[in-house]
Design an enzyme around this catalytic site. Structure first.
Site, short mmCIF file in Angstrom:
data_model
loop_
_atom_site.label_atom_id
_atom_site.label_comp_id
_atom_site.label_asym_id
_atom_site.label_seq_id
_atom_site.Cartn_x
_atom_site.Cartn_y
_atom_site.Cartn_z
N ASP A 116 -4.29 2.83 -3.94
CA ASP A 116 -3.43 2.35 -4.22
C ASP A 116 -2.69 1.01 -3.71
OD1 ASP A 116 -4.56 3.75 -2.08
OD2 ASP A 116 -2.33 3.55 -1.08
N ASP A 122 0.54 -1.29 -0.07
CA ASP A 122 0.65 0.31 0.36
C ASP A 122 0.64 1.30 0.21
OD1 ASP A 122 -2.77 0.87 1.03
OD2 ASP A 122 -1.72 2.04 1.46
#
Length: 224
Positions: free
Chosen positions: A120, A77
């Site tokens: 993301d 992440d």
């Protein structure tokens, strides 16, 4: 007698026409439905070129079940991705995601599968023996921490990494391994340190196999 059947492909893909010879309609219908599902599962994220959630999950589950002890599942992440977008613009944010995808793919190589789960957030399933886990995770962290050239500047990037393995978690079930990797990733958030999950991470409360309260990962393009 030959017949032509049109199979509706996913949006953005050309419709598929197939001609069948002496194939019963009922049998062909079943085959067409199966083909449609395979086409949908093979869809790739247009920004990064990675497999989407469904395609990744199918292949990752197969890899994990096959290689068991040598399998490792990761959740990665990008830290403070919204701030990158706000500060440098969405084009720069897209570039960070694309480069991160390239780095993950290069690290995984032919022994791994990489997907973009949404926003993301990325997922990987790779074959790495127990003796090399720590070293390979450190190599990944180093690669992902390099600044990204967005055209007119370098943007500093940090990526949090959580990993889980069947021998440490006690299962080859991909959803449980991903839950543990996600919890481990969150435990190491903003530290620059990859975290290898243990069974306590698999016990973290979850919703649909994800850590409860995890934001922005339901659809592609949502920032987390």
């Amino acid at each position: 007698m030959a017949s032509t059947v049109r199979v509706q492909a996913p949006i953005g893909q050309r419709a598929l026409y197939l001609t069948t010879l002496a194939v019963p309609l009922t049998g062909w219908t079943v085959h067409a439905v199966s083909l449609h599902r395979k086409l949908a599962a093979a869809r790739r994220d247009p920004l990064t070129g990675l497999l989407g959630r469904d395609g990744y999950t199918t292949r990752a589950a197969a890899l994990t079940a096959r290689y068991t002890r040598a399998a490792m599942v990761l959740i990665c992440d990008v830290d403070d991705f919204k701030q990158i977008n706000d500060r440098h613009g969405h084009a720069a944010g897209d570039r960070v995601l694309a480069v991160t995808a390239q780095r993950l793919t290069a690290w995984a190589g032919s022994r791994g599968i990489v997907g973009r789960l949404g926003g993301d957030e990325f997922a990987l399933s790779v074959r790495i023996g127990p003796a090399r886990r720590r070293l390979r995770l450190e190599q990944l962290a180093a690669a992902l921490s390099q600044p990204v050239d967005v055209g007119d500047r370098l943007v500093d990037v940090a990526v949090s990494i959580g990993a889980a393995t069947p021998d440490r978690i006690g299962t080859t079930d991909l959803s449980i391994l991903q839950r543990a990797a996600d919890a481990a990733m969150y435990a190491g958030k903003h530290t620059g340190r990859p975290v290898l999950a243990d069974r306590s991470h698999a016990a973290v409360a979850s919703v649909n196999g994800r850590r409860a309260g995890r934001p922005g990962t339901d659809t592609l393009g949502a920032a987390a």
